[in-house]
Design a protein around this motif. Sequence first.
Motif, PDB file in Angstrom:
ATOM      1  N   GLU A 192      11.474 -22.724  -7.223  1.00 62.55           N
ATOM      2  CA  GLU A 192      12.788 -23.150  -6.734  1.00 62.55           C
ATOM      3  C   GLU A 192      12.669 -24.327  -5.751  1.00 62.55           C
ATOM      4  O   GLU A 192      11.847 -24.306  -4.847  1.00 62.55           O
ATOM      5  N   CYS A 239      13.031 -21.357   0.076  1.00 61.02           N
ATOM      6  CA  CYS A 239      11.857 -21.048  -0.753  1.00 61.02           C
ATOM      7  C   CYS A 239      10.661 -21.875  -0.281  1.00 61.02           C
ATOM      8  O   CYS A 239       9.528 -21.394  -0.295  1.00 61.02           O
ATOM      9  N   CYS A 245      14.289 -25.258  -3.124  1.00 58.39           N
ATOM     10  CA  CYS A 245      15.249 -24.721  -2.159  1.00 58.39           C
ATOM     11  C   CYS A 245      14.551 -24.694  -0.804  1.00 58.39           C
ATOM     12  O   CYS A 245      13.379 -24.323  -0.720  1.00 58.39           O
ATOM     13  N   HIS A 260      14.708 -15.488  -4.725  1.00 61.16           N
ATOM     14  CA  HIS A 260      15.752 -16.504  -4.600  1.00 61.16           C
ATOM     15  C   HIS A 260      17.069 -15.984  -5.171  1.00 61.16           C
ATOM     16  O   HIS A 260      17.353 -16.143  -6.352  1.00 61.16           O
ATOM     17  N   HIS A 263      20.493 -19.930  -0.567  1.00 63.11           N
ATOM     18  CA  HIS A 263      19.511 -18.839  -0.682  1.00 63.11           C
ATOM     19  C   HIS A 263      19.989 -17.777   0.305  1.00 63.11           C
ATOM     20  O   HIS A 263      20.054 -18.052   1.515  1.00 63.11           O
TER      21      HIS A 263
HETATM   22 ZN    ZN Z   1      15.369 -20.179  -2.398  1.00 60.33          ZN
END
Ligand code: ZN
Length: 114
Positions: free
Chosen positions: A2, A7, A4, A46, A98
């Motif tokens: 991911e 993450c 993100c 996630h 998230h």
């Molecule tokens: Zn994430």
Amino acid sequence: MEDCIFCKIIRREVPSNIVYEDEEIIAFKDIQPAAPIHILVIPKKHIPSLVQLEKEDEILIGKIYTIINKIAEEQGVLDKGYRVIVNCGQDGGQEVGHLHFHLLAGKRLGEKIV
Ligand code: ZN
Ligand code: 5GP
């Protein structure tokens, strides 16, 4: 993998001040604290927001609340109390996609909406 920010924090690609970690959950200090104690508690899985929560996540979410209480105890705020906030989606003011639980404490928190 991911792309993100949270993450990346889990993978240690972005630095953070981690206060708790196990196989499923990690907690770190918010970069822009809104209170003397402002910690984000997140599942390592996630999950974009509460909207995407699945039946299989129910135990994980329960565990997050137990960990929040454990962190609050470590931070020495159990007697004074704390607030947990989960912003969800656009109207809820969620900025990071998230799932995360804000743990706020260390002062009398104002601006109560409910
Ligand atoms: Zn994430
Ligand atoms: P939201 O508005 O999505 O409920 O909350 C996102 C939170 O993540 C905000 O309080 C913001 O300060 C925090 N945040 C955003 N990016 C980072 C980061 O890179 N590191 C840390 N520690 N916190 C972040």
